[in-house]
Motif scaffolding. Structure first.
Motif, PDB file in Angstrom:
ATOM      1  N   VAL A 289       0.824  -1.210   0.000  1.00  0.00           N
ATOM      2  CA  VAL A 289       0.000   0.000   0.000  1.00  0.00           C
ATOM      3  C   VAL A 289       0.856   1.256   0.000  1.00  0.00           C
ATOM      4  O   VAL A 289       0.778   2.083  -0.907  1.00  0.00           O
ATOM      5  CB  VAL A 289      -0.964   0.008   1.203  1.00  0.00           C
ATOM      6  CG1 VAL A 289      -1.726   1.339   1.275  1.00  0.00           C
ATOM      7  CG2 VAL A 289      -1.958  -1.135   1.095  1.00  0.00           C
ATOM      8  N   GLY A 290       1.695   1.426   1.036  1.00  0.00           N
ATOM      9  CA  GLY A 290       2.496   2.639   1.097  1.00  0.00           C
ATOM     10  C   GLY A 290       3.489   2.621   2.241  1.00  0.00           C
ATOM     11  O   GLY A 290       3.470   1.744   3.106  1.00  0.00           O
ATOM     12  N   ALA A 291       4.352   3.626   2.232  1.00  0.00           N
ATOM     13  CA  ALA A 291       5.366   3.789   3.271  1.00  0.00           C
ATOM     14  C   ALA A 291       5.496   5.274   3.575  1.00  0.00           C
ATOM     15  O   ALA A 291       5.153   6.121   2.740  1.00  0.00           O
ATOM     16  CB  ALA A 291       6.709   3.210   2.822  1.00  0.00           C
ATOM     17  N   GLY A 292       5.967   5.589   4.773  1.00  0.00           N
ATOM     18  CA  GLY A 292       6.102   6.984   5.151  1.00  0.00           C
ATOM     19  C   GLY A 292       7.336   7.228   5.989  1.00  0.00           C
ATOM     20  O   GLY A 292       7.891   6.311   6.585  1.00  0.00           O
ATOM     21  N   MET A 293       7.717   8.510   6.055  1.00  0.00           N
ATOM     22  CA  MET A 293       8.931   8.903   6.765  1.00  0.00           C
ATOM     23  C   MET A 293       8.690  10.256   7.430  1.00  0.00           C
ATOM     24  O   MET A 293       8.157  11.180   6.802  1.00  0.00           O
ATOM     25  CB  MET A 293      10.092   8.986   5.772  1.00  0.00           C
ATOM     26  CG  MET A 293      11.459   9.176   6.366  1.00  0.00           C
ATOM     27  SD  MET A 293      12.733   9.116   5.051  1.00  0.00           S
ATOM     28  CE  MET A 293      14.213   8.962   6.052  1.00  0.00           C
ATOM     29  N   GLY A 294       9.054  10.378   8.703  1.00  0.00           N
ATOM     30  CA  GLY A 294       8.861  11.626   9.416  1.00  0.00           C
ATOM     31  C   GLY A 294       7.573  11.637  10.214  1.00  0.00           C
ATOM     32  O   GLY A 294       7.190  10.628  10.824  1.00  0.00           O
ATOM     33  N   PHE A 295       6.870  12.761  10.207  1.00  0.00           N
ATOM     34  CA  PHE A 295       5.634  12.922  10.990  1.00  0.00           C
ATOM     35  C   PHE A 295       4.629  11.815  10.699  1.00  0.00           C
ATOM     36  O   PHE A 295       4.031  11.247  11.616  1.00  0.00           O
ATOM     37  CB  PHE A 295       5.024  14.297  10.681  1.00  0.00           C
ATOM     38  CG  PHE A 295       3.613  14.453  11.170  1.00  0.00           C
ATOM     39  CD1 PHE A 295       3.347  14.728  12.505  1.00  0.00           C
ATOM     40  CD2 PHE A 295       2.547  14.323  10.287  1.00  0.00           C
ATOM     41  CE1 PHE A 295       2.042  14.864  12.953  1.00  0.00           C
ATOM     42  CE2 PHE A 295       1.242  14.464  10.728  1.00  0.00           C
ATOM     43  CZ  PHE A 295       0.987  14.739  12.061  1.00  0.00           C
ATOM     44  N   ASP A 296       4.439  11.504   9.445  1.00  0.00           N
ATOM     45  CA  ASP A 296       3.496  10.457   9.034  1.00  0.00           C
ATOM     46  C   ASP A 296       3.794   9.139   9.744  1.00  0.00           C
ATOM     47  O   ASP A 296       2.908   8.498  10.311  1.00  0.00           O
ATOM     48  CB  ASP A 296       3.601  10.289   7.512  1.00  0.00           C
ATOM     49  CG  ASP A 296       2.691   9.204   6.974  1.00  0.00           C
ATOM     50  OD1 ASP A 296       1.532   9.181   7.366  1.00  0.00           O
ATOM     51  OD2 ASP A 296       3.155   8.386   6.162  1.00  0.00           O
ATOM     52  N   ALA A 297       5.056   8.739   9.734  1.00  0.00           N
ATOM     53  CA  ALA A 297       5.462   7.484  10.366  1.00  0.00           C
ATOM     54  C   ALA A 297       5.387   7.579  11.889  1.00  0.00           C
ATOM     55  O   ALA A 297       5.020   6.602  12.562  1.00  0.00           O
ATOM     56  CB  ALA A 297       6.873   7.107   9.930  1.00  0.00           C
ATOM     57  N   ALA A 298       5.726   8.744  12.452  1.00  0.00           N
ATOM     58  CA  ALA A 298       5.680   8.911  13.902  1.00  0.00           C
ATOM     59  C   ALA A 298       4.259   8.727  14.431  1.00  0.00           C
ATOM     60  O   ALA A 298       4.046   8.104  15.475  1.00  0.00           O
ATOM     61  CB  ALA A 298       6.215  10.289  14.292  1.00  0.00           C
ATOM     62  N   VAL A 299       3.265   9.248  13.696  1.00  0.00           N
ATOM     63  CA  VAL A 299       1.868   9.088  14.101  1.00  0.00           C
ATOM     64  C   VAL A 299       1.464   7.619  14.018  1.00  0.00           C
ATOM     65  O   VAL A 299       0.828   7.074  14.925  1.00  0.00           O
ATOM     66  CB  VAL A 299       0.944   9.958  13.226  1.00  0.00           C
ATOM     67  CG1 VAL A 299      -0.530   9.637  13.510  1.00  0.00           C
ATOM     68  CG2 VAL A 299       1.209  11.429  13.480  1.00  0.00           C
ATOM     69  N   MET A 300       1.838   6.969  12.916  1.00  0.00           N
ATOM     70  CA  MET A 300       1.529   5.546  12.759  1.00  0.00           C
ATOM     71  C   MET A 300       2.137   4.727  13.890  1.00  0.00           C
ATOM     72  O   MET A 300       1.489   3.850  14.469  1.00  0.00           O
ATOM     73  CB  MET A 300       2.069   5.041  11.421  1.00  0.00           C
ATOM     74  CG  MET A 300       1.274   5.491  10.214  1.00  0.00           C
ATOM     75  SD  MET A 300      -0.206   4.505  10.020  1.00  0.00           S
ATOM     76  CE  MET A 300      -0.671   4.970   8.363  1.00  0.00           C
ATOM     77  N   ASN A 301       3.395   4.997  14.198  1.00  0.00           N
ATOM     78  CA  ASN A 301       4.089   4.220  15.226  1.00  0.00           C
ATOM     79  C   ASN A 301       3.492   4.452  16.605  1.00  0.00           C
ATOM     80  O   ASN A 301       3.363   3.517  17.411  1.00  0.00           O
ATOM     81  CB  ASN A 301       5.585   4.574  15.225  1.00  0.00           C
ATOM     82  CG  ASN A 301       6.272   4.167  13.930  1.00  0.00           C
ATOM     83  OD1 ASN A 301       5.728   3.384  13.151  1.00  0.00           O
ATOM     84  ND2 ASN A 301       7.454   4.704  13.689  1.00  0.00           N
ATOM     85  N   GLU A 302       3.120   5.693  16.905  1.00  0.00           N
ATOM     86  CA  GLU A 302       2.486   5.991  18.185  1.00  0.00           C
ATOM     87  C   GLU A 302       1.130   5.315  18.279  1.00  0.00           C
ATOM     88  O   GLU A 302       0.760   4.769  19.320  1.00  0.00           O
ATOM     89  CB  GLU A 302       2.333   7.507  18.353  1.00  0.00           C
ATOM     90  CG  GLU A 302       1.740   7.921  19.691  1.00  0.00           C
ATOM     91  CD  GLU A 302       2.612   7.549  20.874  1.00  0.00           C
ATOM     92  OE1 GLU A 302       2.051   7.326  21.972  1.00  0.00           O
ATOM     93  OE2 GLU A 302       3.850   7.475  20.712  1.00  0.00           O
TER      94      GLU A 302
END
Length: 322
Positions: free
Chosen positions: A140-153
């Motif tokens: 589907v997709g991948a992210g880096m930075g704020f996007d990933a930080a929200v997902m990880n939290e």
């Protein structure tokens, strides 16, 4: 012979419920075809199962995956795709799954295994993200930075099995996180979003698309790479298709962090592309270089932090039915 990889805990246990129902409704078909069943036992287990099923296996194999995007991601990441002998079928626990929405906006979950296997087989793209120590496929997709930080939290907040250090923090926040976990996915997302916004820091970085001119940005907050248009409620990858041989990139670079609120609200409707600070591109290969390591997610799964990574599209290598 059919092979089933089922995540029984997906969708708060709905994966197991779907398997029990569909296997009962398809009993005669399964007895005729024969099958092997594998229940995943934790994060990364679906990848191990898929690898064992397909390594050094020249014969045609049909694998049915029951779970969410994370389960499908692990299976695809583990498959041996050197030949063209692996056919997948995906039964999502959630009808609003990002992967199936990208292929069929009017998707209806099939009621039997036979119906699922009679549906049209699609040959679709998948993405590859490579860092210094990691190589991972995504659907589907991948992210880096704020996007990933929200997902990880969000993963940490909603996880049923938290690491000890995270569990301690949860207990220390007056039970608020535990309340979010149990009561509302929307509230837990808002919490993760606001925390990510507070912690977000701009970063200098550059990207090189398809080996051409290098573009530099001074205030990068996040970038996301899309094989499908959707990322939860957002349409950050508007126009992305998993059947065109390209990936879509959305990069947000702005001095004003609060502008993210407007951008993310606009992205609910795919209107973010025209806002200041938003840069959208299509590419086959991309090299990303950041000044500092940033958190990364792949199909919603935490894969740590990296400074230098690359993305590429593997065109129409995945055979799948939904």
């Amino acid at each position: 012979m059919l092979f089933f990889i089922v995540n029984p805990l997906s969708g708060k246990g709905y994966g197991l419920t779907i398997w029990k129902k569909i296997s009962e409704d398809s009993r005669s078909f399964l007895e005729k075809e024969g099958f092997q069943l594998f229940f995943t036992e934790g994060r990364g287990n679906a990848k191990v199962i898929a690898r064992k099923l397909t390594e050094d296996s020249p014969e045609e194999k049909k694998i049915v995956v029951i779970g969410g995007t994370g389960t499908l991601n692990e299976v695809v990441d583990g498959l041996n795709l050197d030949g063209d002998n692996i056919s997948l079928a995906f039964l999502p626990v959630c009808k609003e799954n990002d992967f199936v929405r990208g292929l069929d906006k009017m998707y209806k979950r099939p009621l039997t295994i036979e119906t699922l296997l009679e549906s049209k087989e699609r040959k679709v793209d998948y993405g590859i993200v490579e860092g210094r120590t990691r190589h991972r496929r995504f659907v589907v997709g991948a992210g880096m930075g704020f996007d990933a930080a929200v997902m990880n939290e969000l993963l940490a907040v909603r996880s049923d099995i938290c690491p000890k250090e995270k569990r301690g923090k949860m207990e220390g926040e007056k039970g608020f996180l535990r309340f979010l976990c149990k009561r509302s996915g929307t509230l837990s997302y808002i919490y993760a979003f606001l925390k990510g916004l507070r912690m977000a820091k701009q970063c200098k970085g550059s990207i090189i698309l398809d080996g051409e001119e290098r573009m530099e940005f001074s205030h990068i907050l996040f970038l996301s790479v899309h094989n499908h248009p959707y990322e939860g409620p957002y349409v950050l990858g508007k126009g992305a298709s998993c059947e065109d041989g390209y990936l879509n990139l959305c990069l947000v670079s702005t001095k004003h962090k609060l502008r993210l609120l407007r951008i993310m609200i606009a992205s609910l409707f795919g209107g973010h592309q025209y806002l200041p600070g938003v840069h959208c591109y299509r590419f086959k290969t991309a090299e990303i270089h950041m000044e500092v390591p940033l958190p990364i997610h792949v199909d919603g799964e935490n894969v740590g932090k990296q400074k230098d990574i690359s993305f590429s599209c593997c065109r129409r290598r995945l055979r799948i039915r939904i």
